[in-house]
Design a protein around this motif. Structure first.
Motif, PDB file in Angstrom:
ATOM      1  N   PRO A 150       0.962  -1.368   0.043  1.00  0.00           N
ATOM      2  CA  PRO A 150       0.028  -0.065   0.044  1.00  0.00           C
ATOM      3  C   PRO A 150       0.875   1.328   0.202  1.00  0.00           C
ATOM      4  CG  PRO A 150      -0.871  -1.464   1.617  1.00  0.00           C
ATOM      5  CD  PRO A 150       0.402  -2.121   1.073  1.00  0.00           C
ATOM      6  N   GLY A 151       0.588   2.150  -0.944  1.00  0.00           N
ATOM      7  CA  GLY A 151       1.190   3.509  -0.866  1.00  0.00           C
ATOM      8  C   GLY A 151       2.433   3.539  -1.865  1.00  0.00           C
ATOM      9  N   LYS A 152       2.911   2.355  -2.312  1.00  0.00           N
ATOM     10  CA  LYS A 152       4.091   2.158  -3.113  1.00  0.00           C
ATOM     11  C   LYS A 152       3.864   1.807  -4.482  1.00  0.00           C
ATOM     12  CE  LYS A 152       7.297   1.234   1.025  1.00  0.00           C
ATOM     13  NZ  LYS A 152       8.293   0.496   1.466  1.00  0.00           N
ATOM     14  N   GLU A 153       4.794   1.984  -5.467  1.00  0.00           N
ATOM     15  CA  GLU A 153       4.673   1.566  -6.852  1.00  0.00           C
ATOM     16  C   GLU A 153       4.917   0.149  -6.930  1.00  0.00           C
ATOM     17  OE1 GLU A 153       5.841   5.697  -8.870  1.00  0.00           O
ATOM     18  OE2 GLU A 153       7.056   3.852  -9.238  1.00  0.00           O
ATOM     19  N   ARG A 154       4.341  -0.401  -7.844  1.00  0.00           N
ATOM     20  CA  ARG A 154       4.765  -1.933  -7.927  1.00  0.00           C
ATOM     21  C   ARG A 154       6.151  -2.212  -8.243  1.00  0.00           C
ATOM     22  NH1 ARG A 154      -0.522  -2.176 -10.867  1.00  0.00           N
ATOM     23  NH2 ARG A 154      -1.665  -3.877  -9.961  1.00  0.00           N
ATOM     24  N   GLU A 155       6.923  -3.104  -7.524  1.00  0.00           N
ATOM     25  CA  GLU A 155       8.355  -3.413  -7.767  1.00  0.00           C
ATOM     26  C   GLU A 155       8.625  -4.848  -8.464  1.00  0.00           C
ATOM     27  OE1 GLU A 155      11.593  -3.821  -4.239  1.00  0.00           O
ATOM     28  OE2 GLU A 155       9.744  -4.547  -3.952  1.00  0.00           O
ATOM     29  N   PHE A 156       9.618  -4.501  -9.269  1.00  0.00           N
ATOM     30  CA  PHE A 156       9.916  -5.734  -9.999  1.00  0.00           C
ATOM     31  C   PHE A 156      10.630  -6.725  -9.267  1.00  0.00           C
ATOM     32  CE2 PHE A 156      11.448  -8.662 -13.366  1.00  0.00           C
ATOM     33  CZ  PHE A 156      13.011  -8.520 -13.034  1.00  0.00           C
ATOM     34  N   VAL A 157      10.169  -8.119  -9.484  1.00  0.00           N
ATOM     35  CA  VAL A 157      10.524  -8.981  -8.513  1.00  0.00           C
ATOM     36  C   VAL A 157      11.475 -10.003  -9.339  1.00  0.00           C
ATOM     37  CG1 VAL A 157       9.937 -11.106  -7.114  1.00  0.00           C
ATOM     38  CG2 VAL A 157       8.565  -9.151  -6.965  1.00  0.00           C
ATOM     39  N   ALA A 158      10.906 -10.574 -10.496  1.00  0.00           N
ATOM     40  CA  ALA A 158      11.651 -11.525 -11.335  1.00  0.00           C
ATOM     41  C   ALA A 158      10.988 -11.431 -12.695  1.00  0.00           C
ATOM     42  CB  ALA A 158      11.681 -12.801 -10.569  1.00  0.00           C
ATOM     43  N   ALA A 159      11.827 -12.204 -13.626  1.00  0.00           N
ATOM     44  CA  ALA A 159      11.448 -12.324 -14.990  1.00  0.00           C
ATOM     45  C   ALA A 159      12.078 -13.379 -15.693  1.00  0.00           C
ATOM     46  CB  ALA A 159      11.691 -11.053 -15.949  1.00  0.00           C
ATOM     47  N   VAL A 160      11.380 -14.124 -16.483  1.00  0.00           N
ATOM     48  CA  VAL A 160      11.963 -15.390 -17.260  1.00  0.00           C
ATOM     49  C   VAL A 160      11.522 -15.139 -18.720  1.00  0.00           C
ATOM     50  CG1 VAL A 160       9.742 -16.618 -16.908  1.00  0.00           C
ATOM     51  CG2 VAL A 160      11.755 -17.966 -17.251  1.00  0.00           C
TER      52      VAL A 160
END
Length: 122
Positions: free
Chosen positions: A41-51
């Motif tokens: 809440p209150g934060k932008e989406r954050e990148f975690v992982a990609a494939v």
């Protein structure tokens, strides 16, 4: 139109593990890089992982530090995120999306699924 359905979240103690899954509809899955993002809440989406589309290459956010593993099954149109050694700061709603690299990993689709809540207690 691609639909994304995430599942597998829950409540876990610090140090525990969870495995998230995302089922993606549509014919472009096998040709698209897929990724996971998270948001509190209150934060932008954050990148975690990609494939990568083939599943042969994986990329992670700096905070992952070897704790998470992303994988995909193109026969089932699914992408998973195995999360180990979870920390309270990993608490967030986790989302999957097609991704594209433009200096950093960005979501490619304008729409999102409902996400899956991960809560890590201390």
């Amino acid at each position: 139109q691609v639909q994304l359905v995430e599942s597998g979240g829950g409540l876990v103690q610090a140090g525990g593990s969870l495995r998230l899954s995302c089922v993606a509809s549509g014919p472009t899955f096998t040709s698209s890089a897929m990724g996971w993002f998270r948001q509190t809440p209150g934060k932008e989406r954050e990148f975690v992982a990609a494939v990568s589309p083939s599943g042969n290459n994986a990329y992670y956010g700096d905070f992952v530090k070897g704790r998470f593993t992303i994988a995909r099954d193109n026969a089932k149109n699914t992408v998973s995120l195995q999360m180990n050694v979870l920390k309270p700061e990993d608490t967030a709603v986790y989302y999957c999306n097609q991704v594209i690299y433009i200096g950093s990993w960005k979501p490619k689709l304008g729409s999102w699924g409902q996400g899956t809540q991960v809560t890590v207690s201390s």
